[in-house]
Design a protein around this motif. Structure first.
Motif, short mmCIF file in Angstrom:
data_model
loop_
_atom_site.label_atom_id
_atom_site.label_comp_id
_atom_site.label_asym_id
_atom_site.label_seq_id
_atom_site.Cartn_x
_atom_site.Cartn_y
_atom_site.Cartn_z
N SER A 1 -29.12 -21.00 -77.08
CA SER A 1 -29.75 -21.17 -75.77
C SER A 1 -29.62 -19.93 -74.90
N GLN A 2 -28.61 -19.10 -75.18
CA GLN A 2 -28.40 -17.87 -74.41
C GLN A 2 -28.67 -16.63 -75.26
N GLY A 3 -29.41 -16.82 -76.36
CA GLY A 3 -29.62 -15.73 -77.30
C GLY A 3 -30.27 -14.51 -76.68
N THR A 4 -31.28 -14.70 -75.83
CA THR A 4 -31.97 -13.58 -75.21
C THR A 4 -31.09 -12.84 -74.21
N PRO A 5 -30.53 -13.50 -73.18
CA PRO A 5 -29.67 -12.77 -72.25
C PRO A 5 -28.42 -12.20 -72.90
N MET A 6 -27.89 -12.86 -73.92
CA MET A 6 -26.71 -12.34 -74.62
C MET A 6 -27.06 -11.04 -75.35
N ALA A 7 -28.25 -11.00 -75.93
CA ALA A 7 -28.70 -9.77 -76.59
C ALA A 7 -28.87 -8.64 -75.58
N LEU A 8 -29.35 -8.96 -74.39
CA LEU A 8 -29.50 -7.95 -73.34
C LEU A 8 -28.15 -7.43 -72.85
N GLU A 9 -27.14 -8.30 -72.85
CA GLU A 9 -25.80 -7.83 -72.47
C GLU A 9 -25.24 -6.89 -73.54
N CYS B 1 -27.01 -5.12 -75.77
CA CYS B 1 -27.84 -3.91 -75.89
C CYS B 1 -28.84 -3.88 -74.74
N PRO B 2 -28.41 -3.48 -73.54
CA PRO B 2 -29.27 -3.55 -72.34
C PRO B 2 -30.49 -2.63 -72.39
N GLN B 3 -30.52 -1.68 -73.33
CA GLN B 3 -31.62 -0.74 -73.40
C GLN B 3 -32.83 -1.30 -74.13
N LEU B 4 -32.71 -2.47 -74.73
CA LEU B 4 -33.79 -3.02 -75.54
C LEU B 4 -34.95 -3.52 -74.69
N LEU C 1 -17.41 -8.45 -81.28
CA LEU C 1 -17.45 -7.01 -81.53
C LEU C 1 -18.75 -6.39 -81.02
N ALA C 2 -19.87 -7.09 -81.23
CA ALA C 2 -21.17 -6.59 -80.78
C ALA C 2 -21.22 -6.49 -79.25
N LEU C 3 -20.65 -7.48 -78.56
CA LEU C 3 -20.63 -7.45 -77.09
C LEU C 3 -19.69 -6.38 -76.56
N THR C 4 -18.80 -5.90 -77.41
CA THR C 4 -17.83 -4.89 -76.99
C THR C 4 -18.32 -3.47 -77.22
N VAL C 5 -18.92 -3.21 -78.38
CA VAL C 5 -19.30 -1.84 -78.73
C VAL C 5 -20.77 -1.53 -78.42
N HIS C 6 -21.60 -2.57 -78.17
CA HIS C 6 -22.99 -2.40 -77.74
C HIS C 6 -23.84 -1.64 -78.76
N LYS C 7 -23.72 -2.02 -80.02
CA LYS C 7 -24.51 -1.40 -81.09
C LYS C 7 -25.51 -2.42 -81.65
N LEU C 8 -26.78 -2.03 -81.70
CA LEU C 8 -27.83 -2.94 -82.15
C LEU C 8 -27.62 -3.42 -83.58
N PRO C 9 -27.29 -2.56 -84.57
CA PRO C 9 -27.09 -3.08 -85.93
C PRO C 9 -26.02 -4.16 -86.01
#
Length: 410
Positions: free
Chosen positions: A237-245, A247-250, A302-310
């Motif tokens: 349900s929060q997939g979109t805003p979580m992805a923006l957090e 990787c905010p450049q997307l 880890l993804a929310l910490t290092v902000h890497k798209l892969p």
């Protein structure tokens, strides 16, 4: 009456659930609505999804009761009307109350009726492959949010305009037509067509919901279901805003694609774990599903910490696979442990867990409003999933199912 090949019913059922699962696209549907109504908080919009899940569960129970008197196709036709009315009301309303009524109550109820009617009818054609057919049907339900999300994002810009209303009207009309036509193919097999040689060899225990509720096995299973469902709904349900957090450049189009991975691999996971249930049994299916989900939460942290798209992509893929374990296991578990006769009402009772688990979406939204980050809730989810994995090890096969102990893997 001569019926069609059972895979025809399986295919039609998957198509119906593909459209009925549109309610799970809320993480994408809400973005243009939020832009058009900045006065509505993340928590208020997330509450829409919680209401949707509550009505999904309640209508599922109603559908289970109605199927004692009505053919399952009636449920699909009623669902068609509810979807049409729900999306019309949501599109025409300028208040949260209208959104809650249209999308939450009516569309949520329509989804629950279609879900119950299709699963109970189509699964009866596959007594020998309960896990697999549940996975196939629910793959359609899970993929809905990705397919709808891509179309919705393409035609509905998040620029603060009211174009989302036109999209809602179009989706309501499409859902009505598809379900009105496809509903005619939602039928149950006769005893002869139900392949009694498989039904008898599985030695299902036929019990009703009251006896089911008295058994410790049921409640242990519900603990596992509630935790993994709440975890999955919180992320989806929060997939979109979580992805923006993370990787905010997307761009929004890229975000929709990345968030859609949750749905794609949720669908794939449903087939994988459904097949595992048939081959490896309940024990290993549930344990493996919990461990995959735990790994997903660690990757997401880890993804929310290092902000890497892969890393975010991998985390969403594994999350989708882990969450894909839940729904086919629900269906196959109910069939295996409690039988086909009371399957519609028993499954709807198990699905009542969503009244609790739907709060995962609202809680995640509230945590974000308070902390402006999703990291704390993912830590909590990881701990709960570990607990659920331990609990699943204590579920035992009913004594009356002695002939299927080997098949169940316990």
């Amino acid at each position: 009456m001569k019926h069609l090949n059972r895979w025809v019913y399986g295919t039609v059922g998957t198509i119906i659930l593909l459209f009925a699962g549109l309610v799970y696209a809320w993480t994408v549907l809400q973005a243009p609505i939020a832009a058009a109504h900045p006065e509505w908080s993340k928590w208020q919009l997330s509450l829409t999804f919680t209401i949707t899940m509550i009505c999904f569960c309640l209508s599922g129970v109603l559908g289970g009761i109605l199927q004692k008197r009505w053919p399952p196709r009636y449920l699909v036709w009623i669902s068609a009307v509810l979807f049409l009315a729900g999306f019309f009301i949501a599109a025409k309303s300028h208040s949260l109350a209208g959104l809650y009524l249209g999308f939450g109550v009516l569309a949520g109820s329509g989804s629950g009726l279609a879900y119950n009617g299709v699963l109970s009818a189509v699964s009866a054609w596959f007594p020998d492959r309960q896990g697999f057919i549940s996975g196939v049907l629910l793959m359609g339900f899970g993929l809905s949010s990705f397919l709808v999300g891509k179309v919705y994002t393409a035609v509905t810009p998040s620029d603060g305009s009211d174009l989302w209303r036109s999209s809602f009207l179009a989706f309501g009309a499409i859902l009505f037509v598809v379900m009105a036509v496809a509903g005619a193919f939602v039928v149950r097999p006769s005893r002869e067509e139900n392949r009694p040689e498989f039904t008898d060899s599985l030695a299902y225990e036929e019990i009703g919901p009251v006896e089911m509720l008295r058994r410790p096995t049921f409640w242990l299973f519900m603990v596992w279901v509630i935790i993994l469902s709440a975890a999955g709904l919180a992320v989806i349900s929060q997939g979109t805003p979580m992805a923006l957090e993370a990787c905010p450049q997307l761009s929004m189009n890229t975000v929709a694609t990345v968030a859609g991975l949750l749905s794609i691999f949720n669908g794939i996971g449903r087939i994988i774990f459904g097949g595992l249930f048939d081959k490896m049994g309940r024990f290993w299916t549930m344990l493996l599903g919990g461990l995959v989900f735990l790994a997903a939460m660690l990757l997401l942290i880890l993804a929310l910490t290092v902000h890497k798209l892969p890393l975010l992509v991998i985390a969403y893929i594994v999350t989708g696979l882990g969450y894909g374990c839940v729904t086919p296991t629900n269906s196959a578990f109910v069939n295996r442990f409690y039988g086909q006769k009371n399957y519609p009402i028993n499954l709807s009772v198990v699905n009542m867990n969503m009244i609790i688990t739907s709060s995962g979406s609202t809680i995640a939204g509230a945590v974000f409003d308070a902390t402006r980050t999703y990291t704390p809730i993912v830590f909590v989810v990881a701990a709960l999933v570990l607990l659920a994995s331990v609990v699943s090890c204590f579920i035992q096969t009913p004594k009356q199912n002695s002939q299927s102990i080997k098949r169940d893997g316990t």
